[in-house]
Design an enzyme around this catalytic site. Structure first.
Site, PDB file in Angstrom:
ATOM      1  N   ASP A 329      32.609  50.646  42.235  1.00  0.00           N
ATOM      2  CA  ASP A 329      33.752  50.861  41.497  1.00  0.00           C
ATOM      3  C   ASP A 329      33.947  51.970  40.496  1.00  0.00           C
ATOM      4  OD1 ASP A 329      35.082  48.759  42.824  1.00  0.00           O
ATOM      5  OD2 ASP A 329      34.306  47.169  41.565  1.00  0.00           O
ATOM      6  N   LYS A 356      39.076  50.622  49.623  1.00  0.00           N
ATOM      7  CA  LYS A 356      39.340  50.103  48.259  1.00  0.00           C
ATOM      8  C   LYS A 356      40.908  50.026  47.927  1.00  0.00           C
ATOM      9  CE  LYS A 356      35.295  49.025  47.320  1.00  0.00           C
ATOM     10  NZ  LYS A 356      34.732  47.808  47.424  1.00  0.00           N
TER      11      LYS A 356
END
Ligand code: S3P
Length: 442
Positions: A329, A356
């Site tokens: 992330d 994502k």
């Protein structure tokens, strides 16, 4: 109420200033989801301290309430109670389960619900989530007898699940994904035999740690804990969960301080679980001036404070292989960091970024290039040439929270005033981000 003082999505961000002071970032998103889910299927009450009061965990809580779990409102108070319904106690909801923008909610719930015998569930999400692949969870669950149906052979939401008696299985996952692993572990709790998950490299292990604490019969073996075995039969018992600050949220301030002249900040109470600290390995390569202080263990998770100061001599870095799941992330903000490093940085083995909340390789390249960044987008990564400075531009989060926050830091260090469209995306994981930015910037 979600603290969101910034309903106006087009935000002007002036450049200049430095980052000074102390900050406590909001609770870890991954741990918050899991505490809600395990609390909901445990016997008795779970108390969650420091839960993240952001849109994603709120989506998980809403879905669990529709299935009978009593969960107190998630507000800025951050201590909440979950009254569990027991392992097989979730009821068939009268409404569709709306997972909002949250991939973790949808994937973990699929694992939870495939074993809820003779009950029917429909799950959906927002425009972004409806485009994200769910077969990566549906396929391994089908090896246990799970039934997930939906568009494109069950790949895209809306999805329907009809709960079955599941069977234990040995499942090798093709990608290191904690969402996939956790879905299988949740399904394994009610199967009729032992289930073993084998990962290609280790992904975040919050589910394993928390399942153990709640009383599940779980065994971890193999190099770096890549083999996880669950034997059904044990009941889960409500616990007190203390959620540390999210290292993924802290990463914005780590990089902000590292690249902004004159900065000196301390981020307190950050989760330092070794399956999440890939960013620390990268800032070591970059030569960032930082120290980890007051490192301790709280409720089974390592926690510490991170003190970072500006350093004008940052070096290019390389990320690939097994470190990628530990910072998956953080790639957008590390891409910005690479713009301020001397030399060419390489981010490889990052194809997971394409699925994502947005295609983050494409979106971060598109947005930072507007500011003059020198980035080449490759099939599974990025090549970034460090440059002297970025210039202001009309930017857009493209609805992705981590892109919104990366562009905010980019705008502060760039020359001139930028605008960021759809800046409110930050509320998905960090509702007080814009206030914290103004407070820390001097
Ligand atoms: C998460 C796992 C990661 C991460 C996501 C949260 C989790 O996704 O990107 O933000 O809580 O399990 P993958 O498991 O798909 O890599």
């Amino acid at each position: 109420m979600i603290p969101n003082d910034h309903p106006e999505p087009l935000k002007k961000v002036r450049s200049g200033g430095k980052f000074i002071g102390n900050i406590v970032v909001p609770g870890d998103k991954s741990i918050s989801h899991r505490a809600l889910i395990f609390g909901a299927i445990a016997d008795g009450e779970t108390i969650i301290q420091g839960i993240l009061p952001a849109e994603d965990p709120i989506s998980t809580a809403k879905c669990l309430r529709l299935m009978g779990a009593e969960i107190s409102p998630i507000d800025s108070n951050q201590i909440i109670s979950v009254k569990g319904v027991g392992l097989d106690g979730l009821k068939e909801p009268e409404e569709i389960l709306d997972c909002g923008n949250s991939g973790t909610t949808m994937r973990l719930l699929l694992g939870l619900l495939v074993g809820c015998k003779n009950r029917h569930f429909i799950l959906t999400g927002d425009e972004s989530l409806k485009k994200r692949p769910m077969k990566r969870v549906g396929k391994p669950l089908s090896l246990m007898g799970g039934k997930v149906n939906g568009r494109a052979s069950g790949n895209f939401a809306p999805l329907s699940v009809y709960g079955q008696q599941l069977h234990g299985a040995v499942i090798g996952t093709p990608v290191a994904s904690a969402q996939v692993k956790s879905a299988i572990l949740l399904a394994a709790l009610t199967a009729d035999g032992t289930t073993k998950v084998i990962e290609p490299s280790s992904s975040r292990d919050h589910s394993e740690r928390m399942l153990k604490a709640f009383g599940a019969d779980i065994e971890i073996s193999g190099e770096f804990g890549r083999h996880i075995c669950i034997t059904p039969g044990a009941r889960l018992t409500g616990q007190k969960v203390v959620v540390p600050g999210d290292i993924s949220s802290a990463s914005f301030w780590i990089i902000a301080a590292a690249i902004t002249p004159g900065s000196d900040i301390t981020i307190q109470n950050v989760g330092l679980n070794p399956t999440r600290t890939g960013i620390i390995e990268v800032i070591n390569q970059m030569g960032v001036s930082y120290e980890l202080i007051n490192v301790r263990t709280i409720a089974g998770e390592p926690v510490g404070d991170i003190h970072v100061t500006y350093n004008s001599k940052l070096k290019a870095f390389k990320i690939d292989g097994d470190v990628m799941p530990k910072l998956v992330d953080e790639v957008p903000i590390l891409t910005l960091a690479a713009c301020f490093c001397d030399g060419v940085s390489h981010i490889n083995d990052a194809s997971e970024l394409r699925i994502k909340e947005t295609d983050r390789l494409k979106v971060i390249t598109r947005q930072l290039k507007k500011m003059g960044a020198n980035i080449i987008e490759n099939q599974d990564g990025l090549t970034i040439q460090g440059i002297e400075k970025l210039t202001a531009a009309e930017l857009d989060s493209e609805t992705d929270h981590r892109i919104a926050m990366t562009l905010a830091i980019a705008s502060v260090v760039a020359k001139g005033e930028s605008t960021i469209a759809r800046s409110n995306a930050a509320a998905v994981s960090y509702p007080t981000f814009w206030d914290d930015l103004e407070r820390l910037r001097q």
